[in-house]
Every structure is written in C-alpha cells, then in structure tokens.
Design a protein around this motif. Structure first.
Motif, short mmCIF file in Angstrom:
data_model
loop_
_atom_site.label_atom_id
_atom_site.label_comp_id
_atom_site.label_asym_id
_atom_site.label_seq_id
_atom_site.Cartn_x
_atom_site.Cartn_y
_atom_site.Cartn_z
N GLY A 91 0.81 -1.21 0.00
CA GLY A 91 0.00 0.00 0.00
C GLY A 91 0.84 1.26 0.00
O GLY A 91 0.31 2.37 0.01
N GLN A 92 2.17 1.13 -0.04
CA GLN A 92 3.06 2.28 -0.06
C GLN A 92 3.03 2.96 -1.42
O GLN A 92 2.73 2.34 -2.44
CB GLN A 92 4.49 1.86 0.25
N ARG A 93 3.37 4.24 -1.41
CA ARG A 93 3.43 5.00 -2.65
C ARG A 93 4.63 4.55 -3.47
O ARG A 93 5.72 4.36 -2.95
CB ARG A 93 3.53 6.48 -2.33
N VAL A 94 4.42 4.38 -4.77
CA VAL A 94 5.49 4.05 -5.72
C VAL A 94 5.77 5.31 -6.52
O VAL A 94 4.86 5.93 -7.05
CB VAL A 94 5.07 2.90 -6.67
N ARG A 95 7.03 5.68 -6.57
CA ARG A 95 7.42 6.86 -7.35
C ARG A 95 8.08 6.42 -8.65
O ARG A 95 8.69 5.35 -8.71
CB ARG A 95 8.39 7.72 -6.55
N ARG A 96 7.95 7.24 -9.64
CA ARG A 96 8.59 6.97 -10.93
C ARG A 96 10.08 6.72 -10.70
O ARG A 96 10.74 7.49 -9.99
CB ARG A 96 8.38 8.17 -11.85
N GLY A 97 10.60 5.63 -11.25
CA GLY A 97 12.01 5.28 -11.09
C GLY A 97 12.28 4.26 -9.99
O GLY A 97 13.36 3.69 -9.95
N ASP A 98 11.32 4.03 -9.09
CA ASP A 98 11.50 3.02 -8.04
C ASP A 98 11.62 1.63 -8.66
O ASP A 98 11.03 1.35 -9.70
CB ASP A 98 10.31 3.01 -7.07
N ARG A 99 12.38 0.76 -8.00
CA ARG A 99 12.48 -0.64 -8.43
C ARG A 99 11.20 -1.37 -8.02
O ARG A 99 10.84 -1.36 -6.84
CB ARG A 99 13.69 -1.32 -7.81
N ILE A 100 10.54 -1.97 -9.00
CA ILE A 100 9.27 -2.65 -8.76
C ILE A 100 9.23 -3.99 -9.49
O ILE A 100 10.05 -4.25 -10.38
CB ILE A 100 8.07 -1.80 -9.24
#
Length: 140
Positions: free
Chosen positions: A98-107
């Motif tokens: 449920g955490q925010r994902v920011r552009r560029g994060d490893r997913i």
C-alpha cells in the motif's frame, strides 16, 4: 404480501458495493503481511483497489522474477503469475504494502503477455517484497 420488484442480482451487487465503502478502511494504508501460508506470504490492501484483492508471494524464482498469486473476486484470479523486476515508469501504489510508488522506483510487474493480464498495471515495490522474503544469495 407485497411481492418485491427488486432484481436479486441487482440487490446482490448493491450489497457488495456497499461493503466496499467501509469507513474504517483507509486508502493508502500501509499493511504488513497478514499471515504466513504454505504458499508464501499473503497481504490484503485497500490502496487503489477493492479490499478483497489478495496478493501472495509463492516463490522468488530468481533475483529478477517472482511467482505471485493474485486473487480479485471482482475481476480476475492468477494462481501462479510471473512478475519481473523493472523501474516504475509512472507513480502508483504498491499492491503488496500500500506504499506510494514513485517513478524510477524498483518494482515488480506482471510479465507481458497477449492478451494483457487484467492486473497489468499493478506493481509491487522491490523493497516491500524484500521485507517479507529477503533475496538469498547462494555461496558457491
């Protein structure tokens, strides 16, 4: 006795929809793993989707891939879906924590296929996955 004119299917959908508007469930709630199962870790999140969605880590196949079970009673079920690591191209919400994902994060994202899976836009933060199942490095 008056006969009800409400279609039973419409009534069922209304009841299910009203359950989704539960006031004690906050959007963006950070969750920890709900329980350890024989199939992996399972968590349920209300962030960005219905609270009935359950995401389970089945296996860390490699350092770049994992096998996920995705259960959404309103749209789809994937019992053993392969997800690959990448960098987030857009911001969003982690399906596991449920955490925010920011552009560029490893997913991790579902593997591309045709037709595209229903959950093709879903993402899991690599850090959230590592928190519940750290990557083990073999020493040879």
């Amino acid at each position: 006795m008056p006969v009800s004119t409400v279609d039973p299917w419409v009534q069922t959908i209304r009841l299910l929809s009203s359950a989704l508007r539960c006031p004690d469930v906050g959007v963006g709630t950070t969750l920890t793993p709900k329980r350890r199962t024989s199939y992996g870790f399972e968590t349920m999140s209300s962030a960005g989707r219905s609270p009935q969605v359950a995401v389970s880590l089945i296996e860390r196949t490699t350092s770049l891939t994992v096998t996920i079970a995705w259960r959404d009673p309103t749209s789809c079920f994937y019992g053993a879906q392969i997800w690959r690591v990448t960098n987030a191209k857009v911001s969003g919400i982690c399906a596991l924590s449920g955490q925010r994902v920011r552009r560029g994060d490893r997913i991790f994202r579902p593997k591309c296929s045709r037709p595209a899976p229903v959950n093709a836009r879903a993402m899991i933060l690599e850090s959230a996955l590592n928190a519940i199942e750290p990557l083990r490095t073999s020493q040879i």
